[in-house]
Scaffold this motif. Structure first.
Motif, PDB file in Angstrom:
ATOM      1  N   LEU A  50     -62.373  -5.085  -8.353  1.00 11.22           N
ATOM      2  CA  LEU A  50     -62.409  -5.355 -10.421  1.00 11.22           C
ATOM      3  C   LEU A  50     -61.761  -5.862 -10.986  1.00 11.22           C
ATOM      4  N   MET A  51     -62.780  -6.352 -12.002  1.00 11.52           N
ATOM      5  CA  MET A  51     -63.587  -8.223 -13.049  1.00 11.52           C
ATOM      6  C   MET A  51     -62.081  -8.785 -13.705  1.00 11.52           C
ATOM      7  N   HIS A  52     -60.802  -7.534 -13.710  1.00 11.54           N
ATOM      8  CA  HIS A  52     -59.785  -8.402 -13.627  1.00 11.54           C
ATOM      9  C   HIS A  52     -58.675  -8.021 -13.011  1.00 11.54           C
ATOM     10  N   ASP A  53     -57.254  -8.962 -12.100  1.00 12.16           N
ATOM     11  CA  ASP A  53     -56.333  -8.510 -11.156  1.00 12.16           C
ATOM     12  C   ASP A  53     -55.504  -7.800 -12.248  1.00 12.16           C
ATOM     13  N   VAL A  54     -55.081  -8.279 -14.129  1.00 10.88           N
ATOM     14  CA  VAL A  54     -54.185  -7.475 -14.508  1.00 10.88           C
ATOM     15  C   VAL A  54     -54.895  -6.903 -15.542  1.00 10.88           C
ATOM     16  N   PRO A  55     -53.995  -5.411 -15.638  1.00 12.06           N
ATOM     17  CA  PRO A  55     -54.761  -5.048 -17.745  1.00 12.06           C
ATOM     18  C   PRO A  55     -54.757  -6.597 -18.258  1.00 12.06           C
ATOM     19  N   ILE A  56     -56.299  -5.966 -19.804  1.00 11.10           N
ATOM     20  CA  ILE A  56     -56.297  -6.615 -20.691  1.00 11.10           C
ATOM     21  C   ILE A  56     -55.947  -6.026 -21.816  1.00 11.10           C
ATOM     22  N   SER A  57     -55.520  -7.137 -22.543  1.00 16.92           N
ATOM     23  CA  SER A  57     -54.908  -6.721 -23.793  1.00 16.92           C
ATOM     24  C   SER A  57     -55.753  -5.765 -24.338  1.00 16.92           C
ATOM     25  N   VAL A  58     -55.071  -4.977 -25.487  1.00 20.63           N
ATOM     26  CA  VAL A  58     -56.017  -4.329 -26.441  1.00 20.63           C
ATOM     27  C   VAL A  58     -56.574  -4.840 -27.111  1.00 20.63           C
ATOM     28  N   ALA A  59     -55.833  -6.624 -27.851  1.00 22.18           N
ATOM     29  CA  ALA A  59     -56.233  -7.614 -28.661  1.00 22.18           C
ATOM     30  C   ALA A  59     -57.001  -8.437 -28.108  1.00 22.18           C
ATOM     31  N   GLU A  60     -57.362  -8.398 -26.804  1.00 24.58           N
ATOM     32  CA  GLU A  60     -58.361  -9.057 -26.251  1.00 24.58           C
ATOM     33  C   GLU A  60     -60.023  -8.073 -26.350  1.00 24.58           C
TER      34      GLU A  60
ATOM     35  N   SER B 261     -60.757 -12.321 -12.410  1.00 21.10           N
ATOM     36  CA  SER B 261     -60.516 -13.101 -11.263  1.00 21.10           C
ATOM     37  C   SER B 261     -61.774 -12.539 -10.325  1.00 21.10           C
ATOM     38  N   VAL B 262     -62.855 -12.884 -10.388  1.00 21.52           N
ATOM     39  CA  VAL B 262     -63.961 -12.818  -9.781  1.00 21.52           C
ATOM     40  C   VAL B 262     -64.563 -14.008 -10.051  1.00 21.52           C
TER      41      VAL B 262
END
Length: 294
Positions: A126-136, A44-45
Motif C-alpha cells: 500500500l502507498m499509504h498505511d491509512v486512507p487519505i482524505s477527500v480534501a487531499e 508510508s513507503v
C-alpha cells in the motif's frame, strides 16, 4: 508563433521545452517521468518504492523533440502520486477515508489500484498505511491534474490553430514483463515498443505507420495496442477527422535502464540515438503534411 506563456514552467508541477527551430505541427508530452516528491506527500513507503512506477529517463529519451520544432511538456511529480493519464473521475474510492462527492469512473485500472492516485506503490504494498482524505485527493487534482491538462490542451490547441492539424506523441516506458498491477498477466514478456492509437481511434494510419515502420527498421520488435492502447491523454485530445492525431509510445525499460536501480544502462545512448532519429522522421512526416495543406 505560439503564445510564449505556453512554455512557462509551474514549479513542482510541469515544465515545457520550447521549440528551438521553426515550429512544426507536433507536440510531445512525458506525463510519467517526474521524480520530484511533492512537499505535502507523505507515503508510508520509501521514495524508491514511490518511484518504481515512474517512466524514468523518458523525458531525456525524447529531448530531441524541441530541436525538430516541437515542444516537449513533462510532469515533474511521480505518476503514482497522481496519474495525469487517467480521467479526473478515475478515483480509487478504496483509498479514501470518506465517500467521494464527485463522479467516479470505476475503471479496471482503478480497481487494480492504479487509478488517478495509486492505492498500491507496487505489487500489494500500500502507498499509504491509512486512507487519505477527500480534501487531499481534491487538492492533488486541483494542483497537479488540472494544470497539466490545461497546458497539454493549450499546446495542442495552439499548434492546431496555427497549422490546421496537430500530431501529438504521448511518451511512456513499461517494465520488461507484466506484473501484478498490469493489464497483461504477470511474467508476460513485452516487446521493445508498444504503439497505442486507442485501437485505431486517435490517429491516422499514416501517422502510426511512420512510427511503427521507423522503429521496426531499426531492428526493434513493435506491437500495436497490446497490451497498451493508450489512455486519457490520447483519448481526450484526439479527433482525427478534425486533424487532431494522438498516439502513445511505450518503450521497454530493459532497453535503456536497470529496472531495479533505475540507472541508465550502457545501451541508453544507442536507444536515445534511435529515438532522436524517430523524432526526425516524425518531423519530416509533419512537414510534408504542412506543405500539402498550403
Amino acid at each position: 508563433m505560439l503564445n510564449s506563456s505556453l512554455f512557462d514552467a509551474i514549479p513542482g508541477v510541469l515544465d515545457v521545452a520550447a521549440p528551438r527551430v521553426a515550429p512544426i505541427c507536433v507536440v510531445y508530452d512525458s506525463p510519467h517521468s517526474g521524480v520530484d516528491l511533492p512537499a505535502g506527500f507523505h507515503p508510508s513507503v520509501s521514495a524508491d518504492m514511490v518511484l518504481k512506477a515512474t517512466d524514468t529517463h523518458v523525458d531525456a529519451l525524447f529531448d530531441n523533440a524541441p530541436a525538430t520544432g516541437a515542444p516537449l511538456l513533462r510532469a515533474l511529480f511521480p505518476r503514482s502520486f497522481l496519474d495525469v493519464n487517467r480521467a479526473e473521475s478515475d478515483v480509487d474510492v478504496e483509498m479514501l477515508d470518506a465517500p467521494w462527492p464527485h463522479p467516479v469512473l470505476g475503471s479496471a485500472a482503478a480497481k487494480r489500484g492504479m487509478g488517478l492516485a495509486w492505492r498500491f506503490a507496487w505489487g500489494d504494498t500500500l502507498m499509504h498505511d491509512v486512507p487519505i482524505s477527500v480534501a487531499e485527493m481534491e487538492a492533488r487534482i486541483a494542483t497537479y491534474w488540472q494544470p497539466y491538462h490545461q497546458r497539454v490542451a493549450a499546446l495542442i490547441d495552439g499548434v492546431h490553430a496555427k497549422f490546421g492539424q496537430v500530431y501529438h506523441v504521448d511518451c511512456h516506458s513499461m517494465p520488461a514483463f507484466g506484473h501484478a498491477l498490469s493489464p497483461d498477466p504477470a511474467g508476460t514478456r513485452r516487446p521493445d515498443f508498444v504503439i497505442g492509437d486507442f485501437d485505431g481511434q486517435t490517429a491516422s494510419p499514416d501517422f502510426v505507420a511512420v512510427v511503427v515502420d521507423t522503429l521496426r527498421a531499426q531492428g526493434y520488435e513493435v506491437a500495436l495496442n497490446n497490451p497498451f492502447r493508450g489512455a486519457e491523454l490520447i483519448r481526450r485530445y484526439a479527433d482525427p477527422a478534425k486533424g487532431r492525431h494522438s498516439l502513445q509510445i511505450e518503450v521497454n525499460r530493459a532497453l535503456y535502464m536497470d529496472e531495479d536501480t533505475r540507472a541508465r544502462s550502457g545501451d541508453f545512448a544507442a536507444v536515445k540515438a534511435n529515438l532522436d532519429r524517430l523524432t526526425e522522421e516524425i518531423a519530416a512526416f509533419a512537414k510534408a503534411r504542412m506543405a500539402a495543406a498550403v
